[in-house]
Write a protein that holds these residues in place. Structure first.
Motif, PDB file in Angstrom:
ATOM      1  N   CYS A   1       0.819  -1.008  -0.156  1.00 46.17           N
ATOM      2  CA  CYS A   1       0.237  -0.203  -0.199  1.00 46.17           C
ATOM      3  C   CYS A   1       0.812   1.248  -0.188  1.00 46.17           C
ATOM      4  O   CYS A   1       0.412   2.082   0.365  1.00 46.17           O
ATOM      5  N   HIS A   2       2.626   1.505  -0.205  1.00 46.98           N
ATOM      6  CA  HIS A   2       2.849   2.498  -0.135  1.00 46.98           C
ATOM      7  C   HIS A   2       4.042   2.182  -0.697  1.00 46.98           C
ATOM      8  O   HIS A   2       4.791   1.154  -0.754  1.00 46.98           O
ATOM      9  N   THR A   3       4.418   2.117  -2.231  1.00 40.63           N
ATOM     10  CA  THR A   3       5.639   2.266  -2.990  1.00 40.63           C
ATOM     11  C   THR A   3       5.738   3.816  -3.947  1.00 40.63           C
ATOM     12  O   THR A   3       4.932   4.504  -4.339  1.00 40.63           O
ATOM     13  N   HIS A   4       7.464   3.723  -4.102  1.00 43.98           N
ATOM     14  CA  HIS A   4       7.638   4.765  -5.101  1.00 43.98           C
ATOM     15  C   HIS A   4       7.921   3.998  -6.077  1.00 43.98           C
ATOM     16  O   HIS A   4       9.190   4.171  -5.938  1.00 43.98           O
ATOM     17  N   LEU A   5       7.698   3.296  -7.031  1.00 41.42           N
ATOM     18  CA  LEU A   5       8.050   2.352  -7.275  1.00 41.42           C
ATOM     19  C   LEU A   5       8.962   2.990  -9.400  1.00 41.42           C
ATOM     20  O   LEU A   5       9.340   1.984  -9.251  1.00 41.42           O
TER      21      LEU A   5
ATOM     22  N   LEU B   1      -0.675  10.516   3.933  1.00 41.63           N
ATOM     23  CA  LEU B   1       0.507  11.483   4.098  1.00 41.63           C
ATOM     24  C   LEU B   1       1.072  10.648   4.842  1.00 41.63           C
ATOM     25  O   LEU B   1       1.465   9.631   5.794  1.00 41.63           O
ATOM     26  N   HIS B   2       2.885  10.840   3.744  1.00 43.06           N
ATOM     27  CA  HIS B   2       4.728  10.459   4.347  1.00 43.06           C
ATOM     28  C   HIS B   2       4.987  11.758   6.076  1.00 43.06           C
ATOM     29  O   HIS B   2       4.501  13.008   5.860  1.00 43.06           O
ATOM     30  N   ALA B   3       4.261  11.050   8.059  1.00 40.09           N
ATOM     31  CA  ALA B   3       3.878  11.872   8.309  1.00 40.09           C
ATOM     32  C   ALA B   3       4.676  11.251   9.956  1.00 40.09           C
ATOM     33  O   ALA B   3       4.969   9.992   9.514  1.00 40.09           O
TER      34      ALA B   3
ATOM     35  N   ASP C   1       1.600   7.655   7.299  1.00 43.76           N
ATOM     36  CA  ASP C   1       2.460   6.509   6.751  1.00 43.76           C
ATOM     37  C   ASP C   1       4.060   7.173   7.585  1.00 43.76           C
ATOM     38  O   ASP C   1       4.640   7.914   7.225  1.00 43.76           O
ATOM     39  N   HIS C   2       5.222   5.923   7.795  1.00 43.28           N
ATOM     40  CA  HIS C   2       6.055   5.889   8.638  1.00 43.28           C
ATOM     41  C   HIS C   2       6.106   6.071   9.850  1.00 43.28           C
ATOM     42  O   HIS C   2       6.271   4.949  10.556  1.00 43.28           O
ATOM     43  N   LEU C   3       5.539   7.450  10.935  1.00 44.30           N
ATOM     44  CA  LEU C   3       5.535   7.148  11.733  1.00 44.30           C
ATOM     45  C   LEU C   3       6.308   6.835  13.300  1.00 44.30           C
ATOM     46  O   LEU C   3       5.789   6.532  14.216  1.00 44.30           O
TER      47      LEU C   3
ATOM     48  N   THR D   1       6.265  -1.690   1.473  1.00 43.05           N
ATOM     49  CA  THR D   1       8.133  -2.009   0.996  1.00 43.05           C
ATOM     50  C   THR D   1       8.351  -0.739   1.381  1.00 43.05           C
ATOM     51  O   THR D   1       9.528   0.079   1.096  1.00 43.05           O
ATOM     52  N   ASP D   2       7.732   0.797   0.403  1.00 40.15           N
ATOM     53  CA  ASP D   2       7.985   1.930   0.108  1.00 40.15           C
ATOM     54  C   ASP D   2       9.091   1.728  -0.880  1.00 40.15           C
ATOM     55  O   ASP D   2       9.974   2.898  -0.420  1.00 40.15           O
ATOM     56  N   CYS D   3       9.708   1.051  -1.774  1.00 41.86           N
ATOM     57  CA  CYS D   3      10.191   1.190  -2.599  1.00 41.86           C
ATOM     58  C   CYS D   3      10.400   1.866  -3.155  1.00 41.86           C
ATOM     59  O   CYS D   3       9.410   2.163  -4.163  1.00 41.86           O
TER      60      CYS D   3
HETATM   61 FE    FE Z   1       7.616   6.991   0.789  1.00 47.84          FE
END
Ligand code: FE
Ligand code: DI6
Length: 420
Positions: free
Chosen positions: A74-78, A244-246, A267-269, A319-321
């Motif tokens: 649910c979170h990638t920068h592929l 949000l990247h938070a 996301d991250h947190l 993954t946050d790939c």
């Molecule tokens: Fe990210």
């Protein structure tokens, strides 16, 4: 003989259904039927309504193999141009992620290579990465823009994301991340860039059907809470969900902000505090944990998992790939790292890449094995659900079905290069 009622039936399976509120929802000696792309029956083999061979056009016995829903990243920068392996050296020599970003490396370096790449080139670079995620059991993935930071390049990224979904038969949810970094040409004109993103880029790309959700990097080296709020107001006007990247590198109050907007996820947190956890719980905002970035940046501050549990905030793992902080190509490994590094229990980590990840994308039709859900599922070379996060590396996905159809994970001999 009667017509079989289902397209496919898998027998002798260990089903991890994730259909109850807490556990993996395991059914031993299970059976699962697929019909017209959906799950048509799931339960114990002994409860099937007739002799299995009469029930489906195709019947396969699995010898106890584990079956789960298709995994959801649910979170990638592929999609991006180039890579940043040289920053790995710099960080190992003591430079921090922020040092590198402030010196003109980091996200901005990838922006340069992404802007320079044609749509075909971006597609050709992203396709093998998407295939690797798929080979490891991912059937739905989110892909963000954010390395273009100008209209045409952001559009190219989002078009490539859509194209990957079509080519591989996966569901790709796109996210517009125009507020990822300040492009160098706007160095002294922050407000102008935020206006460009909110008033031109987002409405244009949304109008082209390229945006499923809106995200920002709310951080000291990214964008402020007030700048993020402008973006969220525009997203709301356009009827688009936000995330949000938070609180990745510092506490900027981003998680409370995204909760205020009823956002899908924060996301991250790592720097999340208890009042923001409570706000997320009240808003139903999912906590997306990204152990790949924590690992690659050699962070030491842990996300407050116990607080999230206590407040009943659903946790997802992704993954946050991306080429900078998380060059991670296995969601199964991300789930394992969430256990080892963040102390999630295996059942929590597996819920985090199935049912809770579906919720983080606002998708109600997947992430569990239940009648009526999409028949996206994976048959594993494993018998126990915990094995999926216990084995480090390897290739455990034996068969993958998307909407009831087996998918091939093999690379075609000839590279597909059309971006149409
Ligand atoms: Fe990210
Ligand atoms: N947080 C991340 O982990 C990625 N983006 C973000 O906002 C990192 C992106 C990169 O370094 O290329």
């Amino acid at each position: 003989m009667n017509q079989p009622r289902w397209d496919r039936l898998l027998l002798n399976a260990t089903l991890a259904t994730f259909a109850d509120a807490r556990s993996c929802g395991v059914i031993e000696q299970g059976a699962i039927a697929m019909h017209h792309g959906r799950i048509a029956w799931v339960g114990r083999m002994g409860d099937l309504p007739a002799a299995p061979a009469t029930l489906a056009a195709s019947v396969l016995s699995l010898d106890g193999a584990l079956v789960t829903p298709g995994l959801i990243d649910c979170h990638t920068h592929l999609v991006f141009g180039g890579h940043r392996a040289s920053e790995f050296d710099q960080r190992l020599n003591g430079a921090s992620y922020e040092d590198i970003a402030r010196a003109g490396g980091g996200i901005v370096a990838t922006v340069q290579s992404t802007r320079a790449a044609s749509e075909e080139a971006l597609y050709a670079q992203a396709l093998p990465r998407a295939r690797m995620l798929l080979a490891d059991g991912v059937t739905t993935m989110e892909i963000k823009s954010g390395y273009g930071l100008e209209l045409d390049s952001e559009r190219r990224m989002l078009r490539v994301a859509r194209h990957l979904g079509r080519e591989l038969g996966l569901t790709v949810q796109t996210t517009f991340l125009g507020l990822h970094a300040l492009p160098p040409e706007y160095r002294d004109r922050r407000d102008d860039y935020v206006s460009l993103v909110c008033d031109e880029m987002l409405p244009t790309l949304a109008g082209e059907g390229l945006v499923d959700a809106v995200d920002a990097f709310c951080e000291g080296i990214g964008f402020s809470r007030e700048e993020t709020r402008r973006l969220f107001d525009r997203a709301r006007q356009l009827g688009l969900p936000v995330k949000l990247h938070a609180e990745q590198l510092s506490d900027q109050g981003g998680a409370a902000l995204v909760a205020e907007y009823g956002g899908l996820s924060a996301d991250h947190l790592e720097h999340l505090t208890e009042p923001a956890v409570a706000a997320m719980a009240a808003a139903g905002t999912v906590a997306v944990l990204l152990p790949g970035a924590f690992y690659a940046l050699r962070e030491t501050r842990l996300p407050p998992v116990e607080l999230l549990r206590r407040h009943g905030v659903p946790m997802a793992v992704a993954t946050d790939c991306n080429p900078g902080t998380s060059p991670l190509l296995s969601l199964r490994l991300a789930a394992g790292m969430a256990c080892t590094l963040f102390r999630l229990m295996p059942a929590e980590a597996l819920r985090a890449v199935t049912v809770n990840a579906a919720r983080a994308l606002g998708l109600a039709d997947r992430g569990t094995l239940a009648v009526g859900q999409r028949a996206d599922l994976v048959v594993w070379d494993a018998r126990q659900a915990a094995e999926l996060c216990y084995w480090i590396g390897g290739n455990l996905a034996r068969r993958i079905y998307v909407a009831g159809q087996p998918v091939s994970r093999r690379k075609p001999d000839r590279r597909s290069s059309s971006a149409a």
